[in-house]
Design a protein around this motif. Structure first.
Motif, PDB file in Angstrom:
ATOM      1  N   UNK A 170       0.836  -1.199   0.000  1.00  0.00           N
ATOM      2  CA  UNK A 170       0.000   0.000   0.000  1.00  0.00           C
ATOM      3  C   UNK A 170       0.877   1.259   0.000  1.00  0.00           C
ATOM      4  N   UNK A 171       1.913   1.243   0.818  1.00  0.00           N
ATOM      5  CA  UNK A 171       2.811   2.408   0.853  1.00  0.00           C
ATOM      6  C   UNK A 171       3.563   2.556  -0.474  1.00  0.00           C
ATOM      7  N   UNK A 172       4.072   1.437  -0.980  1.00  0.00           N
ATOM      8  CA  UNK A 172       4.792   1.483  -2.262  1.00  0.00           C
ATOM      9  C   UNK A 172       3.931   2.114  -3.348  1.00  0.00           C
ATOM     10  N   UNK A 173       2.681   1.673  -3.465  1.00  0.00           N
ATOM     11  CA  UNK A 173       1.813   2.220  -4.511  1.00  0.00           C
ATOM     12  C   UNK A 173       1.469   3.688  -4.235  1.00  0.00           C
ATOM     13  N   UNK A 174       1.416   4.071  -2.960  1.00  0.00           N
ATOM     14  CA  UNK A 174       1.239   5.502  -2.667  1.00  0.00           C
ATOM     15  C   UNK A 174       2.427   6.323  -3.151  1.00  0.00           C
ATOM     16  N   UNK A 175       3.642   5.760  -3.035  1.00  0.00           N
ATOM     17  CA  UNK A 175       4.841   6.540  -3.372  1.00  0.00           C
ATOM     18  C   UNK A 175       4.984   6.809  -4.872  1.00  0.00           C
ATOM     19  N   UNK A 176       4.169   6.188  -5.703  1.00  0.00           N
ATOM     20  CA  UNK A 176       4.188   6.545  -7.139  1.00  0.00           C
ATOM     21  C   UNK A 176       3.510   7.889  -7.375  1.00  0.00           C
ATOM     22  N   UNK A 177       2.765   8.370  -6.401  1.00  0.00           N
ATOM     23  CA  UNK A 177       2.106   9.672  -6.510  1.00  0.00           C
ATOM     24  C   UNK A 177       2.931  10.755  -5.832  1.00  0.00           C
ATOM     25  N   UNK A 178       2.332  11.921  -5.598  1.00  0.00           N
ATOM     26  CA  UNK A 178       3.042  13.005  -4.914  1.00  0.00           C
ATOM     27  C   UNK A 178       3.166  12.716  -3.422  1.00  0.00           C
ATOM     28  N   UNK A 243      -2.386  -5.808  -5.306  1.00  0.00           N
ATOM     29  CA  UNK A 243      -3.023  -5.799  -6.628  1.00  0.00           C
ATOM     30  C   UNK A 243      -4.100  -6.874  -6.729  1.00  0.00           C
ATOM     31  N   UNK A 244      -3.767  -8.095  -6.298  1.00  0.00           N
ATOM     32  CA  UNK A 244      -4.748  -9.177  -6.412  1.00  0.00           C
ATOM     33  C   UNK A 244      -5.876  -8.998  -5.388  1.00  0.00           C
ATOM     34  N   UNK A 245      -5.522  -8.500  -4.202  1.00  0.00           N
ATOM     35  CA  UNK A 245      -6.561  -8.233  -3.202  1.00  0.00           C
ATOM     36  C   UNK A 245      -7.595  -7.254  -3.770  1.00  0.00           C
ATOM     37  N   UNK A 378     -23.446   0.319   2.617  1.00  0.00           N
ATOM     38  CA  UNK A 378     -22.582   1.025   1.663  1.00  0.00           C
ATOM     39  C   UNK A 378     -21.133   0.574   1.808  1.00  0.00           C
ATOM     40  N   UNK A 379     -20.492   0.199   0.683  1.00  0.00           N
ATOM     41  CA  UNK A 379     -19.067  -0.134   0.773  1.00  0.00           C
ATOM     42  C   UNK A 379     -18.254   1.143   0.946  1.00  0.00           C
ATOM     43  N   UNK A 380     -17.076   1.017   1.525  1.00  0.00           N
ATOM     44  CA  UNK A 380     -16.199   2.173   1.757  1.00  0.00           C
ATOM     45  C   UNK A 380     -14.914   2.024   0.976  1.00  0.00           C
ATOM     46  N   UNK A 381     -14.487   3.106   0.339  1.00  0.00           N
ATOM     47  CA  UNK A 381     -13.253   3.095  -0.429  1.00  0.00           C
ATOM     48  C   UNK A 381     -12.029   3.137   0.463  1.00  0.00           C
ATOM     49  N   UNK A 382     -10.991   2.487   0.032  1.00  0.00           N
ATOM     50  CA  UNK A 382      -9.664   2.670   0.598  1.00  0.00           C
ATOM     51  C   UNK A 382      -8.892   3.547  -0.373  1.00  0.00           C
ATOM     52  N   UNK A 383      -8.377   4.674   0.078  1.00  0.00           N
ATOM     53  CA  UNK A 383      -7.704   5.608  -0.834  1.00  0.00           C
ATOM     54  C   UNK A 383      -6.214   5.283  -0.942  1.00  0.00           C
ATOM     55  N   UNK A 384      -5.738   5.346  -2.168  1.00  0.00           N
ATOM     56  CA  UNK A 384      -4.317   5.135  -2.459  1.00  0.00           C
ATOM     57  C   UNK A 384      -3.981   5.940  -3.708  1.00  0.00           C
ATOM     58  N   UNK A 385      -2.771   6.493  -3.784  1.00  0.00           N
ATOM     59  CA  UNK A 385      -2.396   7.333  -4.930  1.00  0.00           C
ATOM     60  C   UNK A 385      -2.403   6.585  -6.260  1.00  0.00           C
ATOM     61  N   UNK A 386      -2.300   5.265  -6.220  1.00  0.00           N
ATOM     62  CA  UNK A 386      -2.245   4.486  -7.463  1.00  0.00           C
ATOM     63  C   UNK A 386      -3.365   3.463  -7.574  1.00  0.00           C
ATOM     64  N   UNK A 387      -3.760   2.894  -6.441  1.00  0.00           N
ATOM     65  CA  UNK A 387      -4.701   1.772  -6.463  1.00  0.00           C
ATOM     66  C   UNK A 387      -6.137   2.241  -6.285  1.00  0.00           C
TER      67      UNK A 387
END
Ligand code: OVV
Length: 400
Positions: A170-178, A243-245, A378-387
């Protein structure tokens, strides 16, 4: 968005803002409408949201390189937070040997033996779950539980601490953003998680069989060096779980909101793989990657100067009405192949056969036992800069 005289259209939107991460679709439509390339003022980068444009850039590794990083950060100017990936953050010729080795380790032929084991694992997970309350959260109980059960074993990770894989990814995919608050929050645990991941990659810490051992065996043949092997194992651990999750989360959400498609799947379980790819197209768990121009590149009357970052919106391309009929529909009668949710060209997801096998075995097990599945809240989003991801997805099922 405004069109200036000679330059690309300009957008002042921040695609990494909370608001757009919560619901990126209106922004993506504006992006596609604005033109082939749009300048994102806030980050001084160019963006692409149309299918043909994104696809053309993905297959053009000579002009749109990955070696300067596939995030916002330009590795030729900024030091990467971890040693660059030999796969994701490399181009030919350096990319070739690691890619060939990993492609063989994860090929449909090599993973065939996993199918009966994963089918059993899926059946057991589903049986256990359905032995309890028929209302549950599908994110932890299915989308996270299944990959975390089967994938680390297939790699050959020793016992404990496997739950480190999700926050690391999760952190790795965040680091592709700002460097926004998502990155800042993840940075606290990053050294600990990173050290743990790196420690799993040595030959001694991996089981004698599995993807990890197979990668190390390639050093004995001289296909890769002993310095490369741990970084290739790290790629598996980096790209193989979140990614698969989130892809499984996407397909479960699609079925929970499209009962007729669930019926169609139940009457023809061979549709499981198509359903998975259609969900990848629709939700695009990996929403974006950057490239960096290796020279001045002209596109639709705009010159993108050498060394500039280009943000490719895979999710937007996968919903481009120029390419897809009724792009916002989850429809098992469509052929989703050609979607760019796994990328395209030399960097196209090397683990996609593993991902399909995981998803297909789980969906097949569910289709056997579950007559109906619907959202119970209601489903809830998990926010990530890439995912694009779900944090929580309460569902109610009835049994077959
Ligand atoms: C596709 C992808 C995502 C994240 C990490 C990597 C690859 C890697 O190779 O480390």
């Amino acid at each position: 968005m405004t069109i200036t005289d000679t330059q690309a259209a300009v957008s002042t939107d921040d695609p990494f803002s909370t608001e757009i991460l919560e619901d990126p679709l209106p922004f993506q439509q504006r992006l596609r409408e604005a033109g082939e390339v749009v300048r994102l003022e806030k980050y001084d980068v160019h963006a692409m949201g149309r299918y043909e444009t994104v696809r053309s850039a993905l297959v053009n590794w000579q002009e749109f390189q990955s070696a300067a990083g596939v995030g916002l950060s330009n590795f030729t100017r900024e030091k990467p937070w971890r040693p660059p990936s030999l796969l994701l953050e490399a181009d030919p010729p350096h990319h070739n040997a690691p890619r060939e080795v990993l492609a063989k380790v994860l090929s449909p032929r090599s993973i065939r033996a996993l199918e009966p084991m994963w089918a059993d694992d899926a059946e057991r997970l589903v049986d256990d779950l359905l032995g309890g309350p028929l209302e549950f959260d599908a994110v932890p109980e299915l989308a996270e539980a299944f990959p975390l059960r089967v994938f680390p074993d297939a790699v050959g990770l020793p016992g404990s601490d496997r739950d480190h894989l999700l926050p690391y990814g999760d952190h790795l995919f965040n680091t592709f953003g700002p460097e926004n608050s998502l990155v800042q929050r993840g940075a606290q645990r990053a050294p600990e998680l990173s050290a743990w991941v790196n420690a799993q990659c040595s030959r001694e810490s991996l089981a004698a069989t599995g993807f990890g051992a197979d990668i190390w065996a390639a050093t004995d043949r001289g296909d890769i060096t002993t310095a490369q092997a741990p970084l290739i194992v790290r790629s598996l651990l980096s790209a193989g779980v979140d990614t698969t999750v989130h892809a499984i989360g996407a397909v479960l959400h699609a079925f929970a909101t499209h009962p007729a498609q669930w019926e169609a799947l139940r009457s023809d379980p061979r549709l499981a793989r198509r359903a998975f790819d259609e969900a990848i197209r629709l939700e695009s768990p990996v929403q974006t990657f950057f490239r960096t121009t290796t020279r001045d590149v002209e596109l639709d009357g705009t010159v993108i100067p050498e060394g500039h970052k280009i943000l490719m919106f895979l999710g937007s391309a996968n919903r481009d009405p120029r390419r897809w009929d009724n792009p916002d529909e989850f429809d098992l009668s469509r052929d989703p192949s050609g979607h760019v949710g796994f990328g395209m060209g030399i960097h196209q997801c090397v683990g996609q056969h593993v991902a399909r096998l995981e998803a297909a075995t789980l969906i097949t097990a569910l289709a056997r036992r579950v007559r109906t599945i619907e959202l119970s809240d209601r489903p809830r989003r998990h926010l990530n800069n890439t995912l694009r991801a779900w944090e929580s997805m309460p569902v109610r099922v009835t049994l077959a």
